[in-house]
Design an enzyme around this catalytic site. Structure first.
Site, PDB file in Angstrom:
ATOM      1  N   HIS B 153       0.839  -1.154  -0.037  1.00 21.49           N
ATOM      2  CA  HIS B 153      -0.008   0.061  -0.138  1.00 21.49           C
ATOM      3  C   HIS B 153       0.926   1.328   0.014  1.00 21.49           C
ATOM      4  O   HIS B 153       2.110   1.079   0.076  1.00 21.49           O
ATOM      5  CB  HIS B 153      -1.089  -0.073   1.099  1.00 21.49           C
ATOM      6  CG  HIS B 153       0.111   0.085   2.631  1.00 21.49           C
ATOM      7  ND1 HIS B 153       0.431  -0.960   3.174  1.00 21.49           N
ATOM      8  CD2 HIS B 153       0.097   1.297   3.228  1.00 21.49           C
ATOM      9  CE1 HIS B 153       0.809  -0.519   4.466  1.00 21.49           C
ATOM     10  NE2 HIS B 153       1.128   0.619   4.350  1.00 21.49           N
ATOM     11  N   HIS B 199      -5.982  -1.846   4.527  1.00 21.54           N
ATOM     12  CA  HIS B 199      -5.689  -0.642   3.617  1.00 21.54           C
ATOM     13  C   HIS B 199      -4.898  -1.043   2.386  1.00 21.54           C
ATOM     14  O   HIS B 199      -3.907  -1.820   2.439  1.00 21.54           O
ATOM     15  CB  HIS B 199      -5.004   0.724   4.252  1.00 21.54           C
ATOM     16  CG  HIS B 199      -3.666   0.308   4.961  1.00 21.54           C
ATOM     17  ND1 HIS B 199      -3.288  -0.921   5.226  1.00 21.54           N
ATOM     18  CD2 HIS B 199      -2.634   1.437   5.425  1.00 21.54           C
ATOM     19  CE1 HIS B 199      -1.963  -0.733   5.807  1.00 21.54           C
ATOM     20  NE2 HIS B 199      -1.686   0.445   6.004  1.00 21.54           N
ATOM     21  N   HIS B 214       4.704   7.348   2.525  1.00 22.99           N
ATOM     22  CA  HIS B 214       5.477   6.002   2.322  1.00 22.99           C
ATOM     23  C   HIS B 214       4.743   4.905   1.368  1.00 22.99           C
ATOM     24  O   HIS B 214       3.535   5.066   1.247  1.00 22.99           O
ATOM     25  CB  HIS B 214       5.967   5.293   3.651  1.00 22.99           C
ATOM     26  CG  HIS B 214       4.549   4.815   4.240  1.00 22.99           C
ATOM     27  ND1 HIS B 214       3.883   5.555   5.440  1.00 22.99           N
ATOM     28  CD2 HIS B 214       4.051   3.580   4.070  1.00 22.99           C
ATOM     29  CE1 HIS B 214       2.898   4.646   5.755  1.00 22.99           C
ATOM     30  NE2 HIS B 214       2.847   3.423   5.060  1.00 22.99           N
ATOM     31  N   HIS B 246       1.537   0.032  15.117  1.00 19.54           N
ATOM     32  CA  HIS B 246       0.633   0.868  14.992  1.00 19.54           C
ATOM     33  C   HIS B 246      -0.649   0.731  15.805  1.00 19.54           C
ATOM     34  O   HIS B 246      -0.947  -0.044  15.951  1.00 19.54           O
ATOM     35  CB  HIS B 246       0.002   1.135  13.522  1.00 19.54           C
ATOM     36  CG  HIS B 246       1.093   1.712  12.553  1.00 19.54           C
ATOM     37  ND1 HIS B 246       1.602   2.937  12.599  1.00 19.54           N
ATOM     38  CD2 HIS B 246       1.445   0.811  11.295  1.00 19.54           C
ATOM     39  CE1 HIS B 246       2.637   2.905  11.699  1.00 19.54           C
ATOM     40  NE2 HIS B 246       2.560   1.873  10.904  1.00 19.54           N
ATOM     41  N   TYR B 255       9.933   1.757   9.744  1.00 17.25           N
ATOM     42  CA  TYR B 255       9.802   2.898   8.672  1.00 17.25           C
ATOM     43  C   TYR B 255      11.399   3.275   8.763  1.00 17.25           C
ATOM     44  O   TYR B 255      12.027   3.600   9.435  1.00 17.25           O
ATOM     45  CB  TYR B 255       9.199   4.254   9.034  1.00 17.25           C
ATOM     46  CG  TYR B 255       7.817   3.924   9.063  1.00 17.25           C
ATOM     47  CD1 TYR B 255       7.020   3.919   7.841  1.00 17.25           C
ATOM     48  CD2 TYR B 255       7.206   3.538  10.210  1.00 17.25           C
ATOM     49  CE1 TYR B 255       5.541   3.953   7.759  1.00 17.25           C
ATOM     50  CE2 TYR B 255       5.634   3.477   9.926  1.00 17.25           C
ATOM     51  CZ  TYR B 255       5.080   3.842   8.906  1.00 17.25           C
ATOM     52  OH  TYR B 255       3.642   3.537   8.928  1.00 17.25           O
ATOM     53  N   GLU B 265       8.055   1.382   4.099  1.00 15.56           N
ATOM     54  CA  GLU B 265       7.772   0.707   5.315  1.00 15.56           C
ATOM     55  C   GLU B 265       7.950  -0.727   5.073  1.00 15.56           C
ATOM     56  O   GLU B 265       7.579  -1.060   4.074  1.00 15.56           O
ATOM     57  CB  GLU B 265       6.216   1.099   5.783  1.00 15.56           C
ATOM     58  CG  GLU B 265       5.531  -0.009   6.936  1.00 15.56           C
ATOM     59  CD  GLU B 265       4.202   0.434   7.187  1.00 15.56           C
ATOM     60  OE1 GLU B 265       3.582   0.547   6.189  1.00 15.56           O
ATOM     61  OE2 GLU B 265       3.721   0.491   8.276  1.00 15.56           O
TER      62      GLU B 265
HETATM   63 FE   LIG Z   1       1.786   1.941   5.963  1.00 17.27          FE
END
Ligand SMILES: [Fe+2]
Ligand code: FES
Lengths: 98, 307
Positions: B153, B199, B214, B246, B255, B265
């Site tokens: 993503h 996502h 990112h 997260h 990251y 990431e």
């Molecule tokens: Fe991400």
């Protein structure tokens, strides 16, 4: 043998040593100084932009969005892509990030 | 409602120095180089990806993202979506088959966040790298570095989040999987999915249009994320933050930056989403925890450093 130069950030008065093979930002981080903001360390984000007030230097590749030819000419460059060739006096770029 | 968009297909990134970029994306991330073209672009993929490529690197004098593309079911779907995009008010550009090697015709449009996106229906399928199609082994020998499995993503920064959500949901059939709401009830972050992942693309509200936060690559385990962190230290690669977790999506992550300053990431785990699930909501007063679940504190660099 690499040469070592003195970098002085004139606004804070902080100074640190930097070899001719090291970027000014990397030397600053290594010596735990905090006078220039640290972003990507890759010449892409523009966060570390400084004004070189005096001294000789070379630059690595920098994103043209943050440093155009006129900036480069005037010594407005990215500290993570700035390699000293003499002692340098620097200060934060007037506009910060462009 | 599904509109025939299947998944992320590719991302084209601008790099300042191709040799250094390949050292990073191939030797460190472990993507596989699959092709190059006469424009000097280099095509890469993660080893589990069936399509020919998912990452295209282009040397330019400025870092950032050129575009991100999604693959749709078939050419008829592509035609229909093209009309729907125009009806929504998007300018739609056609790019002929073969402009990216091995990729069919693409349509390109801009989102209200200032980012360029593409849709395509066909891409050469070269199969998973290094393992047979029939009776496949668990993984191939000879993977490098972090052994990234796939491009997963992108997180993008820009304005007009509401209009962008409307475009992605009404026209392209994405669901809002997770969001951050500020005290006035305004959405400041939206994580969109077109499948079961938490996502496929995410947006955070920002004053400047069209920025890349990112590009993210999937790893299998927390051990792999830790090993990625070890490799980042071994290679003296510019680190941003992690390994950590997260709050948003609950992924386990690290990251770091490519040599041109584009943030990458690698992550594993995370939530899943079904179409009947309501969006997961975080409130802006808990943004620190939403982003870095352990530190529970915002890191200025994570919010402001973009390409
Ligand atoms: Fe991400
Ligand atoms: S830290 Fe990003 S350009 Fe120097």
């Amino acid at each position: 043998m690499s040469q070592s130069f003195r970098i002085t950030e004139t606004r804070s008065g902080k100074s640190f040593a930097c070899s001719d093979e090291q970027s000014v930002l990397a030397a600053m981080e290594q010596q735990h100084q905090r006078c220039v903001p640290v972003g990507c360390r890759g010449g892409g984000c523009g966060l570390c932009k400084v004004q070189v007030v005096s001294g000789e230097f070379d630059c690595g590749r920098m994103s043209s969005r943050h440093v155009n030819a006129i900036d480069r000419e005037q010594g407005l460059v990215l500290a993570c892509r700035l390699f000293p060739r003499s002692d340098l006096a620097i200060q934060p770029a007037p506009s910060g990030r462009s | 409602m599904k509109k025939g968009v299947m998944r992320p297909g590719h991302i084209q990134l601008r790099v300042l120095d191709m040799a250094k970029a390949l050292e990073h994306y191939v030797e460190l991330l472990g993507l596989i180089e699959v092709d190059r073209d006469d424009k000097g672009r280099v095509y890469l993929k993660g080893w589990t990806e069936v399509d020919k490529f998912s990452v295209v690197l282009r040397e330019a004098d400025e870092a950032g993202m050129d575009f991100m593309a999604f693959k749709v079911l078939d050419d008829a779907t592509l035609g229909r979506l093209s009309e729907d995009l125009v009806a929504f008010g998007c300018m739609v550009e056609s790019i002929p088959a073969g402009e990216l090697k091995g990729c069919g015709r693409r349509i390109r449009f801009s989102a209200p966040t200032g980012h360029r996106f593409e849709l395509f229906a066909e891409k050469e399928q070269t199969g998973k790298w290094g393992i047979a199609e029939i009776n496949p082994e668990a993984w191939p020998r000879g993977l490098k570095g972090m052994k990234a499995t796939r491009f997963d993503h992108a997180l993008l920064y820009g304005g007009n989040l509401d209009e962008t959500l409307r475009l992605f949901s009404e026209v392209l059939g994405f669901d809002l999987a997770e969001q951050v709401i500020d005290p006035e009830g305004k959405r400041v972050a939206q994580f969109l999915t077109v499948g079961m992942k938490a996502h496929d693309v995410a947006f955070i509200l920002h004053a400047e249009q069209g920025k890349l936060h990112h590009a993210s690559f999937f790893l299998e385990t927390w051990d792999d994320v830790l090993r990625a962190a070890d490799l980042i230290s071994m290679t003296d690669t510019s680190i941003d933050i992690g390994p950590t977790r997260h709050g948003l999506t609950h992924g386990k992550t690290i990251y770091f930056f490519d040599p041109s300053g584009n943030r990458n990431e690698v992550f594993c785990g995370g939530d899943y989403h079904y179409p009947d699930h309501p969006p997961v909501t975080w409130t802006a007063d808990q943004l620190g925890k939403a982003i870095f679940y352990h530190d529970r504190e915002l890191n200025e660099r994570f919010l402001t450093v973009l390409t």
